[in-house]
Design a protein around this motif. Structure first.
Motif, PDB file in Angstrom:
ATOM      1  N   GLN A 107      56.295  -6.412  16.142  1.00  0.00           N
ATOM      2  CA  GLN A 107      57.435  -6.555  15.249  1.00  0.00           C
ATOM      3  C   GLN A 107      57.001  -7.295  13.985  1.00  0.00           C
ATOM      4  OE1 GLN A 107      60.130  -5.047  15.677  1.00  0.00           O
ATOM      5  NE2 GLN A 107      60.396  -4.708  17.880  1.00  0.00           N
ATOM      6  N   ARG A 108      57.329  -6.712  12.842  1.00  0.00           N
ATOM      7  CA  ARG A 108      56.983  -7.318  11.561  1.00  0.00           C
ATOM      8  C   ARG A 108      58.231  -7.474  10.699  1.00  0.00           C
ATOM      9  NH1 ARG A 108      51.588  -4.335   9.148  1.00  0.00           N
ATOM     10  NH2 ARG A 108      50.209  -4.541  10.968  1.00  0.00           N
ATOM     11  N   LEU A 109      58.077  -8.255   9.638  1.00  0.00           N
ATOM     12  CA  LEU A 109      59.125  -8.398   8.630  1.00  0.00           C
ATOM     13  C   LEU A 109      58.717  -7.560   7.424  1.00  0.00           C
ATOM     14  CD1 LEU A 109      59.756 -12.245   8.871  1.00  0.00           C
ATOM     15  CD2 LEU A 109      61.363 -10.449   9.525  1.00  0.00           C
ATOM     16  N   GLU A 110      59.512  -6.537   7.129  1.00  0.00           N
ATOM     17  CA  GLU A 110      59.169  -5.633   6.033  1.00  0.00           C
ATOM     18  C   GLU A 110      60.112  -5.845   4.859  1.00  0.00           C
ATOM     19  OE1 GLU A 110      58.365  -0.883   5.075  1.00  0.00           O
ATOM     20  OE2 GLU A 110      59.082  -1.518   7.057  1.00  0.00           O
ATOM     21  N   LEU A 111      59.543  -5.891   3.668  1.00  0.00           N
ATOM     22  CA  LEU A 111      60.314  -6.072   2.442  1.00  0.00           C
ATOM     23  C   LEU A 111      60.625  -4.702   1.850  1.00  0.00           C
ATOM     24  CD1 LEU A 111      61.290  -8.566   0.792  1.00  0.00           C
ATOM     25  CD2 LEU A 111      59.331  -8.169  -0.718  1.00  0.00           C
ATOM     26  N   LEU A 112      61.902  -4.473   1.563  1.00  0.00           N
ATOM     27  CA  LEU A 112      62.347  -3.195   1.010  1.00  0.00           C
ATOM     28  C   LEU A 112      62.779  -3.369  -0.449  1.00  0.00           C
ATOM     29  CD1 LEU A 112      64.614  -2.022   3.984  1.00  0.00           C
ATOM     30  CD2 LEU A 112      62.179  -1.545   3.645  1.00  0.00           C
ATOM     31  N   ASP A 113      62.861  -2.251  -1.156  1.00  0.00           N
ATOM     32  CA  ASP A 113      63.399  -2.196  -2.531  1.00  0.00           C
ATOM     33  C   ASP A 113      62.541  -2.956  -3.539  1.00  0.00           C
ATOM     34  OD1 ASP A 113      65.524  -0.870  -1.309  1.00  0.00           O
ATOM     35  OD2 ASP A 113      66.729  -2.684  -1.143  1.00  0.00           O
TER      36      ASP A 113
END
Length: 348
Positions: A301-307
């Motif tokens: 599980q990772r933290l993904e940055l969008l936009d």
């Protein structure tokens, strides 16, 4: 069983061994299943090895669902208590006042100070045994007890083996393959005891402070307008007799809750709170001009940055983010280990 996800047995084999007829004429499962007593009686008539295999998988599935519900905040355990040394009300906002009785519903921002209660060394030594081994982390200088725990069954029916690590102030579970990649290693009882006792002495006099948002007061009229997740009711108690009863709301949801009631509430959410909320609930959360989501990449599980625009690629990397090209697409991630600091930099 019907979907063929169990390793211990198949649907056909189970029906033959137990004599239970579970399939209908059309090939699907019957609408009316045998009563639970008959299920258990037939399973208990199987060979011991088969019984153990079936129950191990069953318990693994149950535990996986319980842990998922805990992470999502949807596990109903009734009213649970938090016992704190001190509770300080930082501010309070009335979100509803009953027109007839005048009873109020409030959001309280509380600071709770809780004292660590480490597990004493003599009790830790009594836990040790064939299935509970002493281990130490040479890098951090910490000790733990490595115990076998129930395996999980993922959505594809694969068995995920795990260990439980008992630490002086907490317990955590870790996949066996991931534990092998860490600095934890087997240790003698003497080395284990020295490091365990050192941490007990270090933590005995310490406290930890948490900021909580508690919806309290008249809850029933507003219950359906509170977040669907984190439905647990908590009672907060202090040694001097203070007591608060209500629903704890994660900090990132407080502003949304205030908007739902048409009130002004300026909430400053820390990077640590945001990361914990996203990792725990998988909810896509606004992060300034961006959005943050939990993504499963390569089994983790990772933290993904969008936009994020490509014009800010260098700036985001300086803040601590990193990129990976996955299926010919550049994706931006926030390191989980340093998420609090990185998120604070991004939103500064």
């Amino acid at each position: 069983l019907a979907n063929g996800k169990l390793r211990s047995t198949t649907l056909d084999e189970f029906q033959k061994l137990t004599g239970l007829e579970l399939e209908g004429e059309g090939g699907g499962l019957k609408e009316e299943m045998p009563p639970i007593q008959r299920w258990l009686n037939r399973i208990l008539a199987l060979r011991i090895a088969m019984q153990n295999a079936i129950f191990d998988e069953y318990l693994g599935l149950i535990e996986a669902r319980i842990e998922a519900a805990k992470e999502a905040g949807t596990l109903d355990l009734g009213v649970e208590s938090i016992n704190a040394e001190r509770i300080t009300i930082l501010d309070r906002t009335v979100i509803r006042r009953d027109q007839t009785s005048g009873a109020e519903t409030e959001i309280l921002r509380l600071d709770t100070e809780e004292r660590y209660k480490p597990l004493a060394l003599d009790r830790a030594l009594r836990i040790l045994g064939d299935d509970a081994r002493p281990i130490v982390n040479r890098k951090s200088g910490k000790a733990a007890i490595r115990c076998s725990t129930y395996s999980l069954t993922d959505d594809d029916g694969e068995i995920v083996r795990r260990y439980e690590l008992v630490r002086p102030t907490r317990t955590e579970r870790m996949r066996q393959d991931l534990l092998l990649e860490t600095m934890w290693e087997d240790a003698s009882e003497a080395d284990f005891s020295a490091l365990w006792q050192a941490e007990v002495e270090e933590m005995s006099g310490k406290t930890r402070t948490n900021t909580l948002y508690l919806v309290t007061g008249l809850l029933l009229p507003v219950w359906d307008r509170l977040p669907d997740d984190h439905v647990q009711v908590w009672r907060l108690n202090t040694d001097d007799g203070q007591s608060f009863l209500g629903r704890i709301v994660p900090a990132p949801l407080v502003t949304k809750l205030a908007d739902a009631f048409g009130i002004a509430a300026t909430i400053t959410v820390s990077g640590a709170e945001t990361a914990k909320h996203v990792m725990g609930t998988a909810e896509i959360t606004a992060l300034g001009a961006y959005r943050l989501k939990r993504s499963l990449v390569a089994g983790q599980q990772r933290l993904e940055l969008l936009d994020w625009p490509h014009t800010r690629l260098a700036e985001l990397k300086v803040a601590g983010c990193f990129t990976e090209i996955i299926q010919h697409k550049t994706r931006m991630f926030v390191p989980v280990a340093t998420a609090a600091t990185v998120i604070d930099r991004i939103t500064a």
